[in-house]
Design a protein around this motif. Structure first.
Motif, PDB file in Angstrom:
ATOM      1  N   GLY A   1     -52.915  -6.651  14.238  1.00  0.00           N
ATOM      2  CA  GLY A   1     -52.281  -7.559  15.175  1.00  0.00           C
ATOM      3  C   GLY A   1     -51.838  -6.838  16.437  1.00  0.00           C
ATOM      4  O   GLY A   1     -51.861  -5.606  16.515  1.00  0.00           O
TER       5      GLY A   1
ATOM      6  N   ASP B   1     -48.526 -11.686  19.098  1.00  0.00           N
ATOM      7  CA  ASP B   1     -47.645 -12.063  17.994  1.00  0.00           C
ATOM      8  C   ASP B   1     -46.226 -12.360  18.468  1.00  0.00           C
ATOM      9  O   ASP B   1     -45.588 -13.286  17.984  1.00  0.00           O
TER      10      ASP B   1
ATOM     11  N   TYR C   1     -56.421 -13.756  19.226  1.00  0.00           N
ATOM     12  CA  TYR C   1     -55.890 -12.624  18.477  1.00  0.00           C
ATOM     13  C   TYR C   1     -54.704 -13.014  17.597  1.00  0.00           C
ATOM     14  O   TYR C   1     -54.144 -12.168  16.901  1.00  0.00           O
TER      15      TYR C   1
ATOM     16  N   ARG D   1     -56.805 -11.468  13.834  1.00  0.00           N
ATOM     17  CA  ARG D   1     -55.989 -10.341  14.291  1.00  0.00           C
ATOM     18  C   ARG D   1     -56.805  -9.053  14.339  1.00  0.00           C
ATOM     19  O   ARG D   1     -57.527  -8.715  13.394  1.00  0.00           O
TER      20      ARG D   1
END
Length: 636
Positions: free
Chosen positions: A260, A271, A293, A297
């Motif tokens: 991530g 995130d 993303y 991830r």
């Protein structure tokens, strides 16, 4: 310092009914006084509560009363330990070591300003800390990612199943100040299974840096205190190891360090930019380009296949695999053999001529680690212990344990004579506090062989050097804490000091730091200026508004259940950060800064979901408490 200057998504609330316990001051002619205690109670020498008052308490006395209201001990209040703040310029010691009978007690102060403590127990370490150990296990179970989650009141669905076929990418160039990178990431054309593991903190990123440290601490506790940690932590440690095995490809000799991204750019949501439950991510907003993303991830390698690895990661990952062999060689020998082979391979790739920033996270400011010799000391020691635990499996690069004992001693000496010796205490950024202890035990078990680069005496002296600095710091703090309250990771450092104090006394057969061990434990569990336990669920008064997404969105915001029990938060700091993310549930709902009246001139704590510098929990912050509580339960 951790996660500096980058807004994070994570919050939680444990109701304000908890915040009221012990927070309402007693009044006398406009003056106020409070008694601060270890909310989990007292087990050993060093029993100390604190009277903090807005005025001098000359001539005051205090009494300890049992559950029937009978006085079992009385004495004058102890020395004035100094000023906490302008509002509370006088703090006094309330020592009661002679109270040893198990039971529930309160402290009542009679003097210029009267005060009464909340009730607290006196008992054995087992009785006092078993609940805290269960809470810690609950925290890690709630932090589980992937299909193998554990359903609970907070967790109702698996998360990040797309991690099972994650694409790997080159580490991008990014702005050090924000972590933002330009353009798109460059794929490497290789997918791996990056599922499972624990989320790092209140966010949903996963790091080898923090996971390996957490697994190290957890396995040390499981190995040495199997009764205290139980089957639950045995299984949880293996869950963490499973993820580390996925982050290491033994065939290609490649280590991956991050799953991530925490900071994106104008074309990429990261995130930390959104606030949601984790199960939303696999299909978030239809997986449009902006959220690519989030849904899928990226994973980043720490080395080219077969290339050298940042020595901090090599050392602590090798330690985890060495401990894996020690713990699981009987119950799961095939798994243990795989761990040991991986551990030796990872250790052999350590880049011991590393320059520049160590590999930790993207951006580096999330985890700005600077020391690595301690990691190699720990890794070599655990590989040595693994090879001496049983007849090693065939096919290892190194089957002679003395090789790793020599390596461990070399790196211990390099740390002791290096630029960061005793600059820190046990926490994510410095593991010498357990590495020295482990190596000293290994040298003793080996019969103190000649020719090593260090000795048991040098290792214990270096532990003492770190602890004595903490004792000096204690003398400068009215609550006797061994780490500055205005510095990051306060809670974690406190638990680390507790572990180190017990280790030194165990190695030397003394009780030199036993009183400090008791008091430093109390400092993070309520015996502080705020009257707060900085571990959720441990005691009655603890942070309610965590910066933790699951707790904020699925937990109780009114003082009931569920709470993220066992989560160690950052703790007090020089500044309470602010910063809102869309979707946060306001906590506290009225915005009241409940603990502002108790802040010192240097340190503050704000129980608010925006204040990640105070209320964000993390797997590494909690890790030392597992080992500390296990040792206390065992009577060490």
């Amino acid at each position: 310092m951790r996660r500096s200057g980058i807004a994070l998504a994570c919050s939680f609330v444990l109701g304000l009914s908890g915040a009221a316990v012990g927070a309402a001051p007693a009044h006398a002619a406009g003056a106020t006084a409070l008694v601060r205690i270890n909310q989990l109670g007292y087990a050993a020498a060093g029993k100390r509560a604190y009277l903090m008052s807005s005025t001098t308490e000359t001539g005051a006395t205090f009494s300890v009363l049992n559950s029937s209201g009978a006085v079992v001990y009385t004495a004058p209040v102890g020395a004035n330990l100094g000023s906490w703040s302008s509002a509370y310029p006088d703090v006094y010691a309330l020592d009661f070591d002679s109270v040893t009978t198990a039971g529930t007690y309160t402290i009542s102060v009679s003097g210029p300003v009267a005060a009464t403590s909340p009730a607290f127990p006196v008992g054995t370490g087992q009785s006092l800390y078993a609940g805290a150990m269960a809470n810690a296990l609950s925290f890690y179970q709630d932090e589980r990612d992937g299909a193998n989650y554990i359903p609970s009141a907070l967790r109702t669905a698996p998360a990040h199943l797309n991690d099972e076929h994650a694409m790997t990418y080159q580490t991008p160039s990014y702005k050090a100040s924000t972590g933002a990178f330009s353009g798109s990431l460059t794929p490497l054309g290789i997918t791996i299974d990056a599922s499972g593991g624990w989320w790092d903190a209140g966010d949903y990123l996963k790091f080898t840096e923090t996971t390996s440290y957490t697994v190290d601490m957890m396995l040390l506790a499981v190995r040495d205190y199997p009764t205290e940690t139980g089957a639950g932590f045995n299984a949880e440690a293996k869950f963490g190891l499973d993820f580390l095995q996925k982050m290491w490809n033994d065939t290609t000799q490649t280590l991956y360090y991050q799953v991530g991204i925490g900071a994106g750019n104008a074309k990429t949501v990261s995130d930390h930019d959104i606030w949601r439950l984790p199960q939303a991510d696999d299909t978030y907003d239809g997986c449009t380009s902006l959220y690519r993303y989030i849904c899928n991830r990226p994973v980043f390698p720490a080395n080219t296949p077969g290339g050298l690895i940042s020595p901090n990661l090599a050392g602590r990952v090798a330690a985890a695999f060495g401990l894996c062999y020690q713990v699981y060689r009987t119950s799961d020998p095939s798994y243990a053999d795989t761990c040991l082979l991986s551990g030796e391979h990872v250790f052999a790739l350590a880049n011991t001529a590393w320059t520049g920033n160590l590999t930790t996270a993207i951006p580096y400011s999330f985890y700005p680690e600077v020391e690595w010799r301690d990691d190699l000391e720990l890794g070599a020691t655990e590989l040595y212990d693994a090879l001496t635990a049983a007849t090693p499996p065939a096919g290892l690069p190194q089957s002679n344990p003395s090789y790793y004992l020599q390596q461990a001693a070399t790196w211990a000496n390099a740390y002791i004579t290096g630029p960061n010796d005793a600059a820190d205490t046990l926490n994510l950024y410095d593991v010498s506090g357990v590495a020295h202890y482990e190596l000293a035990n290994a040298i003793n078990a080996a019969g103190d062989p000649s020719g090593l680069a260090t000795s048991v005496a040098a290792l214990t002296a270096d532990l003492k050097k770190q602890l004595d600095k903490a004792v000096t710091q204690s003398a400068a703090d009215p609550f006797g804490f061994g780490f500055p309250w205005d510095t990051w990771d306060t809670t974690s450092h406190g638990a680390g000091l507790v572990v180190m104090a017990g280790e030194y006394d165990q190695l030397t057969g003394t009780s030199t730091y036993a009183p400090y061990e008791e008091r430093w434990t109390g400092n993070i569990l309520g015996a502080n200026g705020w009257g707060l336990s900085f571990i959720v669920g441990d005691g009655k008064n603890f942070p309610g508004c965590l910066q933790h997404q699951v707790a904020n969105l699925a937990g109780s915001l009114t003082g009931g259940t569920p709470v993220l029990a066992g989560a160690a938060v950052e703790g007090p700091n020089s500044k309470a950060t602010t910063g809102s993310v869309s979707g946060m549930v306001a906590c506290p709902a009225n915005g009241t800064d409940t603990y502002a009246a108790f802040n010192s001139s240097n340190a503050e704590f704000r129980d608010n979901m925006q204040s990640y510098s105070n209320t964000e929990p993390a797997i590494d912050l909690t890790a030392a408490s597992v080992l500390a509580f296990a040792r206390r339960m065992a009577g060490q």
